[in-house]
Design an enzyme around this catalytic site. Structure first.
Site, PDB file in Angstrom:
ATOM      1  N   ASP A 283       0.849  -1.193   0.000  1.00 11.68           N
ATOM      2  CA  ASP A 283       0.000   0.000   0.000  1.00 11.68           C
ATOM      3  C   ASP A 283       0.890   1.251   0.000  1.00 11.68           C
ATOM      4  O   ASP A 283       0.397   2.375  -0.068  1.00 11.68           O
ATOM      5  CB  ASP A 283      -1.011  -0.008   1.153  1.00 11.68           C
ATOM      6  CG  ASP A 283      -0.375  -0.034   2.521  1.00 11.68           C
ATOM      7  OD1 ASP A 283       0.874  -0.142   2.607  1.00 11.68           O
ATOM      8  OD2 ASP A 283      -1.108   0.050   3.521  1.00 11.68           O
ATOM      9  N   SER A 284       2.219   1.027   0.017  1.00 13.37           N
ATOM     10  CA  SER A 284       3.168   2.121  -0.241  1.00 13.37           C
ATOM     11  C   SER A 284       2.924   2.714  -1.616  1.00 13.37           C
ATOM     12  O   SER A 284       3.507   3.746  -1.953  1.00 13.37           O
ATOM     13  CB  SER A 284       4.612   1.619  -0.135  1.00 13.37           C
ATOM     14  OG  SER A 284       4.808   0.482  -0.943  1.00 13.37           O
TER      15      SER A 284
ATOM     16  N   ASP B 275      -1.080  -6.081  -0.288  1.00 13.94           N
ATOM     17  CA  ASP B 275      -1.369  -5.463   1.007  1.00 13.94           C
ATOM     18  C   ASP B 275      -2.861  -5.262   1.157  1.00 13.94           C
ATOM     19  O   ASP B 275      -3.537  -4.851   0.205  1.00 13.94           O
ATOM     20  CB  ASP B 275      -0.707  -4.077   1.081  1.00 13.94           C
ATOM     21  CG  ASP B 275       0.437  -4.033   2.067  1.00 13.94           C
ATOM     22  OD1 ASP B 275       0.503  -4.900   2.964  1.00 13.94           O
ATOM     23  OD2 ASP B 275       1.277  -3.131   1.928  1.00 13.94           O
TER      24      ASP B 275
ATOM     25  N   LYS C 287      -1.241  -9.363   2.931  1.00 12.29           N
ATOM     26  CA  LYS C 287      -0.488  -8.919   4.109  1.00 12.29           C
ATOM     27  C   LYS C 287      -1.339  -7.918   4.879  1.00 12.29           C
ATOM     28  O   LYS C 287      -2.035  -7.112   4.268  1.00 12.29           O
ATOM     29  CB  LYS C 287       0.836  -8.268   3.693  1.00 12.29           C
ATOM     30  CG  LYS C 287       1.617  -7.646   4.848  1.00 12.29           C
ATOM     31  CD  LYS C 287       3.031  -7.257   4.466  1.00 12.29           C
ATOM     32  CE  LYS C 287       3.180  -5.896   3.852  1.00 12.29           C
ATOM     33  NZ  LYS C 287       2.688  -4.770   4.677  1.00 12.29           N
TER      34      LYS C 287
ATOM     35  N   GLU D 208      -1.365  -5.451   8.758  1.00  7.40           N
ATOM     36  CA  GLU D 208      -0.512  -4.875   9.802  1.00  7.40           C
ATOM     37  C   GLU D 208      -1.127  -5.038  11.194  1.00  7.40           C
ATOM     38  O   GLU D 208      -2.345  -4.909  11.360  1.00  7.40           O
ATOM     39  CB  GLU D 208      -0.315  -3.364   9.547  1.00  7.40           C
ATOM     40  CG  GLU D 208       0.405  -3.058   8.251  1.00  7.40           C
ATOM     41  CD  GLU D 208       0.631  -1.567   8.024  1.00  7.40           C
ATOM     42  OE1 GLU D 208       0.357  -0.754   8.940  1.00  7.40           O
ATOM     43  OE2 GLU D 208       1.079  -1.215   6.923  1.00  7.40           O
TER      44      GLU D 208
ATOM     45  N   GLU E  26       9.370  -4.266  10.376  1.00  9.68           N
ATOM     46  CA  GLU E  26       9.816  -2.983   9.824  1.00  9.68           C
ATOM     47  C   GLU E  26      10.430  -2.106  10.900  1.00  9.68           C
ATOM     48  O   GLU E  26       9.828  -1.876  11.961  1.00  9.68           O
ATOM     49  CB  GLU E  26       8.625  -2.265   9.150  1.00  9.68           C
ATOM     50  CG  GLU E  26       9.022  -0.928   8.548  1.00  9.68           C
ATOM     51  CD  GLU E  26       8.014  -0.359   7.555  1.00  9.68           C
ATOM     52  OE1 GLU E  26       7.016  -1.036   7.206  1.00  9.68           O
ATOM     53  OE2 GLU E  26       8.242   0.781   7.111  1.00  9.68           O
TER      54      GLU E  26
HETATM   55  O1  KIV Z   1       3.594  -1.112   1.671  1.00 10.07           O
HETATM   56  C1  KIV Z   1       4.767  -1.527   1.626  1.00 10.07           C
HETATM   57  O2  KIV Z   1       5.538  -1.276   0.682  1.00 10.07           O
HETATM   58  C2  KIV Z   1       5.248  -2.334   2.744  1.00 10.07           C
HETATM   59  C3  KIV Z   1       6.717  -2.572   2.833  1.00 10.07           C
HETATM   60  C4  KIV Z   1       7.369  -1.395   3.416  1.00 10.07           C
HETATM   61  C5  KIV Z   1       7.028  -3.818   3.567  1.00 10.07           C
HETATM   62  O3  KIV Z   1       4.479  -2.723   3.569  1.00 10.07           O
END
Ligand code: KIV
Length: 274
Positions: A53-54, A92, A122, A124, A192
């Site tokens: 989600d970056s 994500d 993924k 969090e 992280e």
């Molecule tokens: O969103 C992302 O790119 C991430 C990485 C920093 C692991 O979660």
């Protein structure tokens, strides 16, 4: 251990990642947001591509990851899945797509797998509800990666992107969360921005792989945001990122030259015309 390219033809599975941990073969992960880069990363031999989600920061120019939607994740994950076959592709789960209820979390994780063809999701954190969500997903065959330490979706709670787990109490809480996520069925955990010795302790005590980003050399694998390690982003230079290229300059110089050629009527020539 062998060469990092030893088995590039086999599709990477969650089981293979576990094997890599037991064989002490480090797992190489990177983020991607489109088919073009996914293809290059596959050919370079990465094991896992995360559609992070970056993408909010990298693609959309946002300050935080909070605004990313399910539709945006689905769009970018579909593109990545079109570009790469061998690496394990993980999407994500966006902020608020899994926190409201375990049912909604399951529905959204299912959407990501069904609508994009990715291999895993993924999420969090480690609240009781997230643990239930991880259990539910795992039980229906949706592989899940956890994410602990600095969790960017909680930026408004932390108020900073500084390293986590530096004091004893927070380090213990992160360690306990890692154990709980493994028990709930997560097949890997992203760590992280935590101290290297905490990364080591967690990696040694889990049977599932840890994937570090700013979490030191003892993690079972490493992940970097592609635009950071390729030097496309100019302003973001945290010490945990090694810049393997300076593409900002390469791209800027190329486009500057193109602009000069167009304005100076040096492009196109007769050879470049029909
Ligand atoms: O969103 C992302 O790119 C991430 C990485 C920093 C692991 O979660």
């Amino acid at each position: 251990m062998g060469s990092y390219l030893e088995d590039t033809n086999k599709a990477v599975t969650t089981e293979r990642l576990r094997e890599m941990k037991s064989q002490r073969r480090k797992i190489c992960c990177i983020t991607a947001y489109d088919a073009l880069f996914a293809r290059i990363f596959e050919e370079a031999g990465v094991d896992l591509i995360l559609v992070g989600d970056s993408l909010a920061n990298v693609i959309q120019g946002k300050e935080t990851t909070l605004s990313v939607t399910m539709e945006e994740m689905i769009y970018h994950t579909k593109a990545v899945v079109s570009g790469a076959q061998r690496p394990l592709i993980v999407a994500d789960m966006p902020f608020m797509s899994y926190q409201i209820s375990a049912d909604e979390a399951l529905r959204n994780a299912g959407r990501l797998l069904k609508e994009t063809g990715c291999d895993a999701v993924k999420l969090e954190g480690c609240t009781p509800q997230i643990l239930t969500a991880v259990k539910n997903m795992t039980s229906v065959g949706i592989p899940v990666i956890g994410h602990l330490g600095l969790t960017p979706q909680s930026i408004n709670k932390f108020g900073t992107y500084k390293a986590r787990g530096k004091d004893k109490a927070e380090a213990e809480a992160i360690f306990d969360s890692a154990m709980k996520l493994e028990d709930a069925g997560a097949f890997a955990i992203v760590l992280e921005k935590i101290p290297a010795d905490l990364g080591k302790k967690i990696s040694e005590n889990l049977s599932i792989p840890t994937i570090g980003i700013g979490a030191g050399k003892y993690c079972d694998g490493q992940i970097l945001v592609c635009t950071d390690m390729l030097g496309v982003s100019v302003d973001f230079r945290p010490r945990f990122v090694r810049r393997y290229a300076e593409l900002y300059d390469v791209i800027k110089n190329a486009v500057e030259q193109y602009a000069k050629d167009v304005i100076g009527e040096d492009f196109p020539t007769d050879k470049e015309s029909y």
